[in-house]
Design a protein around this motif. Structure first.
Motif, PDB file in Angstrom:
ATOM      1  N   UNK A 124       5.905  -2.336   6.576  1.00 39.51           N
ATOM      2  CA  UNK A 124       5.259  -1.852   5.364  1.00 39.51           C
ATOM      3  C   UNK A 124       4.482  -0.554   5.594  1.00 39.51           C
ATOM      4  N   UNK A 125       3.852  -0.412   6.762  1.00 33.27           N
ATOM      5  CA  UNK A 125       3.095   0.805   7.059  1.00 33.27           C
ATOM      6  C   UNK A 125       3.998   2.027   7.047  1.00 33.27           C
ATOM      7  N   UNK A 126       5.129   1.930   7.717  1.00 32.49           N
ATOM      8  CA  UNK A 126       6.070   3.052   7.737  1.00 32.49           C
ATOM      9  C   UNK A 126       6.624   3.315   6.345  1.00 32.49           C
ATOM     10  N   UNK A 127       6.969   2.238   5.631  1.00 34.93           N
ATOM     11  CA  UNK A 127       7.552   2.388   4.300  1.00 34.93           C
ATOM     12  C   UNK A 127       6.555   2.981   3.315  1.00 34.93           C
ATOM     13  N   UNK A 128       5.316   2.474   3.325  1.00 36.73           N
ATOM     14  CA  UNK A 128       4.294   2.975   2.406  1.00 36.73           C
ATOM     15  C   UNK A 128       4.028   4.463   2.622  1.00 36.73           C
ATOM     16  N   UNK A 129       4.043   4.888   3.890  1.00 35.77           N
ATOM     17  CA  UNK A 129       3.760   6.303   4.185  1.00 35.77           C
ATOM     18  C   UNK A 129       4.896   7.196   3.714  1.00 35.77           C
ATOM     19  N   UNK A 130       6.133   6.809   3.991  1.00 33.29           N
ATOM     20  CA  UNK A 130       7.277   7.663   3.670  1.00 33.29           C
ATOM     21  C   UNK A 130       7.648   7.629   2.194  1.00 33.29           C
ATOM     22  N   UNK A 131       7.448   6.496   1.518  1.00 32.26           N
ATOM     23  CA  UNK A 131       7.866   6.398   0.123  1.00 32.26           C
ATOM     24  C   UNK A 131       7.071   7.347  -0.767  1.00 32.26           C
ATOM     25  N   UNK A 132       5.903   7.764  -0.327  1.00 29.21           N
ATOM     26  CA  UNK A 132       5.091   8.699  -1.096  1.00 29.21           C
ATOM     27  C   UNK A 132       5.328  10.148  -0.680  1.00 29.21           C
ATOM     28  N   UNK A 133       6.351  10.391   0.127  1.00 28.28           N
ATOM     29  CA  UNK A 133       6.727  11.765   0.433  1.00 28.28           C
ATOM     30  C   UNK A 133       6.117  12.356   1.687  1.00 28.28           C
ATOM     31  N   UNK A 134       5.457  11.531   2.514  1.00 28.89           N
ATOM     32  CA  UNK A 134       4.886  12.055   3.756  1.00 28.89           C
ATOM     33  C   UNK A 134       5.981  12.283   4.801  1.00 28.89           C
ATOM     34  N   UNK A 193       4.096  -0.099  -7.528  1.00 26.60           N
ATOM     35  CA  UNK A 193       4.700   1.059  -6.881  1.00 26.60           C
ATOM     36  C   UNK A 193       5.993   0.732  -6.136  1.00 26.60           C
ATOM     37  N   UNK A 194       5.903  -0.166  -5.173  1.00 25.18           N
ATOM     38  CA  UNK A 194       7.046  -0.409  -4.287  1.00 25.18           C
ATOM     39  C   UNK A 194       8.228  -1.033  -5.023  1.00 25.18           C
ATOM     40  N   UNK A 195       8.007  -2.126  -5.742  1.00 27.31           N
ATOM     41  CA  UNK A 195       9.118  -2.812  -6.417  1.00 27.31           C
ATOM     42  C   UNK A 195       9.741  -1.972  -7.543  1.00 27.31           C
TER      43      UNK A 195
END
Length: 242
Positions: free
Chosen positions: A148-158, A209-211
């Motif tokens: 989730x940490x990796x996904x949360x960071x990248x899904x927002x464009x980082x 956000x995620x779903x």
């Protein structure tokens, strides 16, 4: 002993982040699974522990539930404020997402992982049996934390390097948390309140956000199945830990 066991959490967190990186061509499945894992962690792990630990009520409502709602609302407020601030300064959102939100969410995951380490250390202060039981639950769900940490960071464009940096911080956090229990102990009501607040923030990120992002371009059954599988996996982990 607590620090040694926390190294297992370190490895599992990195494994979760590595898995998230390797499936970029099936991003919708990654997001669907991440949403399910986050939902499972909140509903089946964080919130029950928060209710048990916090104990007290405020005007007839458990304090942990009040903080749960507060965490949800604060996450929503922070996201809106960051988006407004970026727009006011001429910044651009990436794919409709504000990168700062992803970093804030990942930082919250790091804080949660540090608390996981503190939980391991505190449990070992009670006894080795209790410590091993708590460590099993932490190590198992730290795979989801890394994912989730990796996904949360990248899904927002980082950028990927930022995501890896947050992943490494998330992996190190349980070890630091466990080591800190050699110096102090955290009061159980405070721990319960923190878990409730963090659970509310995590639920907001999963549901708002995620779903939705997972089903935006690929509203497939496989995405939904990944979400159900993620929640089911946490249920299995919690059951084994008990």
């Amino acid at each position: 002993m607590a620090v040694f066991v926390a190294l297992g959490a370190f490895l599992m967190t990195l494994a979760g982040g590595w898995t998230a990186q390797r499936v970029t061509d099936r991003r919708h499945l990654v997001l669907g699974l991440a949403g399910g894992l986050m939902l499972g962690v909140v509903g089946l792990d964080l919130l029950p522990e928060a209710l048990e630990a916090a104990g007290t009520e405020v005007h007839g409502v458990p304090a942990a539930l009040l903080l749960f709602v507060a965490g949800f609302l604060v996450a929503h407020l922070v996201e809106r404020l960051l988006a407004a601030r970026q727009a006011a300064h001429g910044g651009e959102e990436r794919n409709g997402r504000t990168p700062e939100v992803g970093l804030t969410a990942a930082a919250a995951m790091v804080g949660h992982s540090a608390m996981d380490g503190i939980a391991i250390g505190a449990a070992f202060q009670v006894g080795h049996g209790m410590g091993l039981a708590v460590a099993l639950a932490v190590i198992a769900h730290d795979f989801a934390d890394g994912f989730n940490t990796f996904t949360l960071t990248t899904v927002y464009g980082n950028a990927r390097r930022r995501a890896i940096a947050m992943l490494v911080a998330d992996a190190v956090a349980p070890v630091v948390g466990a080591a800190s229990t050699l110096l102090f102990t955290i009061p159980e009501p405070v721990l319960g309140g923190y878990l409730g607040f963090f659970g509310g923030a995590l639920l907001y990120l999963a549901a708002a956000e995620i779903l939705p992002e997972a089903h935006h371009e690929h509203p497939a059954r496989s995405t939904l199945l990944c979400t159900v599988a993620g929640a089911g996996f946490i249920w299995l982990v919690v059951g084994v830990a008990e």
